[in-house]
Design an enzyme around this catalytic site. Sequence first.
Site, PDB file in Angstrom:
ATOM      1  N   ASP A  93       0.999  -1.234   0.001  1.00 42.08           N
ATOM      2  CA  ASP A  93       0.040   0.032  -0.110  1.00 42.08           C
ATOM      3  C   ASP A  93       0.894   1.261  -0.230  1.00 42.08           C
ATOM      4  O   ASP A  93       2.035   1.111   0.542  1.00 42.08           O
ATOM      5  CB  ASP A  93      -0.886  -0.071   1.241  1.00 42.08           C
ATOM      6  CG  ASP A  93      -1.777   0.810   1.248  1.00 42.08           C
ATOM      7  OD1 ASP A  93      -1.493   2.372   1.008  1.00 42.08           O
ATOM      8  OD2 ASP A  93      -3.110   0.662   1.600  1.00 42.08           O
ATOM      9  N   ASP A 266      -7.815  -7.602  -0.683  1.00 38.77           N
ATOM     10  CA  ASP A 266      -7.146  -7.619   0.764  1.00 38.77           C
ATOM     11  C   ASP A 266      -8.057  -6.925   1.841  1.00 38.77           C
ATOM     12  O   ASP A 266      -8.924  -6.038   1.534  1.00 38.77           O
ATOM     13  CB  ASP A 266      -5.776  -6.922   0.505  1.00 38.77           C
ATOM     14  CG  ASP A 266      -6.221  -5.256   0.855  1.00 38.77           C
ATOM     15  OD1 ASP A 266      -5.976  -4.724   2.139  1.00 38.77           O
ATOM     16  OD2 ASP A 266      -6.628  -4.594   0.024  1.00 38.77           O
TER      17      ASP A 266
END
EC number: 2.4.2.29
Length: 377
Positions: A93, A266
């Site tokens: 991320d 996710d």
Amino acid sequence: MLMSLTLSLQAEDGRARAATLHTAHGDVPTPTFMPVGTAATVKAMMMDSVRATGAGIVLGNTYHLMLRPGADRVAALGGLHRFMDWPGPILTDSGGFQVMSLSSLRKLDKDGVTFQSHIDGSRHRLTPESSIGIQHKLDATITMAFDECTKFPATHEEAASSMELSMRWAARCRDAFVPRDGYGLFGIVQGSVYNDLRTQSVTALGDDFHGYAVGGLAVGEGQEAMFATLDHTLPLLPRGKPRYLMGVGTPDDILGAVMRGVDMFDCVMPTRAGRTARAYTSQGVMNMRNARYADDGRPIDPACDCPACTRHSRAYLHHLFRAGEMLGPMLLTWHNLNYYQSLMRGLRSAIMEGRLEQHAVTLRAAWAAGDREKQDG
């Protein structure tokens, strides 16, 4: 066009896709769920255990890793794969979501974000270029563009301004990204729940990212609005590139998104639930603290092959959580991740065999029915 990381489509069933993601760190069959390893660890799990669940790719977080232990330290120790003992692909991320959530601790401008660490109050700055640089130091297989996660709810004007900033940053990320064989950069589509803004975002990103994430969802808009946004956005994306729905979600959310054409997911949900006694199963969600399980000698889920289900009873898991024993969260986290991976394998098989609609009906009926034997008995 940027080089390398590719997706091979193998089957389609309606809008759903079964494919293989080819990376420098191995191939990943899709649809796939990525366990979240925020701080270079999937909470309560050894990485061998994560592999045993069938996971093919995990997620790390730029914000947390840049603050502790630091990207330079991870790089000096051989990169994130070696540092956390995960030889497979890692997606990182960009740090945008975490930084934007700091609210009073951060200051946003057109070039980036200045923020205070939640750990010690020290000041830091993230820009599109520095986020990409940190992810390179971590040796992320898949690097995410640095973006502003639009707040929800947001007016059309607010969402447009946020999306336009993210698109300018995406272009800078693309310029800063250093292509390598088997590595990739994903762009992130923003625009909140406004279809015209989602269209503008896809157009602004163009088609030369290795993959595309749909961001700014699962932030409070509800499943109906999320699915409506996916229905509009996904057909606009390049067919031969992976599609990633960030931060999702429940098994039913995943099922609905797969049926709409999402390849990658996710979420902290299965690991967080495992630490708070909630089990995801083929019969729906169970709370192992519930007194009804105190004398229940059955496995959590008879369809599951994880250690919690093959070696222990519901009564034992109930006891562990009531006693505050750390083995409880460990076993239940393993179970939840195992269930999520089993869910993904089942969805992939159904797509490959052209029976996804039938499979979805069966899954939802079982979730809705719950633990019938115990309820009827």
